[in-house]
Design a protein around this motif. Structure first.
Motif: not given
Length: 278
Positions: A54-72
């Motif tokens: 689930l953490i990986a899913i939210f991280t991927g969603l954040a990367w797709w919607a925003s940028r790498l820093s938000i995903a991190v």
């Protein structure tokens, strides 16, 4: 000294609530069962997924919607939540917030569309929305408890009432701000009202509508502590327990988890509309 006799407004409202409770009890029970089942299904779906997945899913969603820093930040923040032991509470809070926001969208977006198409409906709904936004949130819990009992449902109902106005207002605003020349061009091509709405106005208004949904998410999340007063589970219950037991450390931890969750939801929802627009 009063200039005029005092109006028994509180008595009138109490009588109205009593009448509604007596005559619409089965309807309120049905709504309670439906919302509780939906929240339980939401929690079951989220808890059935392993935490790291689930953490990986939210991280991927954040990367797709925003940028790498938000995903991190999303990955680090959710791992910290899991490490602190608030994962189950976070899932329950997430289910409560997403249920409230989903109801707000289902009700709010059509009302916003209606307001954008009719000045009369806009004039009717605007003072109602002003009332919904300015009335203290605690007041909504009183009739919600009488109608729906103790538990997660009155918290969700109060959250919906408190969080829905931005979705309605910004849906109306976004559609009304579509340039007139585009509307005229659609009329020139013989578009129907439905075609103009779904192919011109709503696509162009998507960033503004998403901004309203973003604000509804933040307002719904701000209600989690208040909802815990009527038995709603999640992080709000941890904060409330820390306040009643004077435990500063637990209060800080649970508050920090709420802040992390708020930032993650804010950044993801804030950028989805801009991504779709691009």
């Amino acid at each position: 000294m009063q200039l005029f006799p005092k109006l028994p407004l509180a008595d009138w409202i109490d009588q109205i609530v009593d009448v509604l409770t007596e005559n619409l009890g089965p309807l309120f029970d049905l709504i309670t069962e439906g919302i509780e089942s939906f929240v339980d299904l939401f929690v079951l779906a989220l808890t059935s997924i392993p935490a790291l997945v689930l953490i990986a899913i939210f991280t991927g969603l954040a990367w797709w919607a925003s940028r790498l820093s938000i995903a991190v930040f999303t990955a680090v923040g959710m791992l910290l939540i899991h490490n602190l032991g608030y994962w189950d509470g976070t899932i329950e809070t997430l289910a409560l917030v997403l249920t409230s926001v989903l109801i707000s969208i289902i009700i709010g977006v059509p009302i916003g569309i209606w307001m954008s198409q009719s000045d009369r409906s806009r004039d009717i709904f605007t003072p109602i929305l002003d009332f919904m936004q300015t009335m203290p949130a605690f007041v909504y819990l009183i009739p919600a408890i009488l109608f729906f009992g103790i538990g997660v449902v009155p918290g969700i109902i109060a959250s919906v009432i408190f969080a829905m106005p931005p979705t309605i207002r910004l849906t109306n605003l976004g559609i009304r701000q579509v340039p007139e020349d585009l509307i005229e061009a659609a009329n020139a091509f013989g578009s129907t009202t439905k075609q103009k709405l779904f192919k011109v106005q709503l696509p162009l208004a998507t960033p503004t509508i998403m901004a309203g949904i973003n604000q509804s998410i933040m307002l719904a999340l701000s209600m989690v502590v208040i909802a815990s007063l009527v038995g709603a589970p999640g992080l709000g219950a941890d904060v409330y327990r820390a306040v009643t037991q004077i435990k500063v450390g637990i209060g800080f931890e649970s508050g920090l988890v709420i802040v992390i969750l708020a930032i993650i939801l804010d950044r993801i929802s804030q950028n989805i509309g801009m991504t779709k627009q691009k």
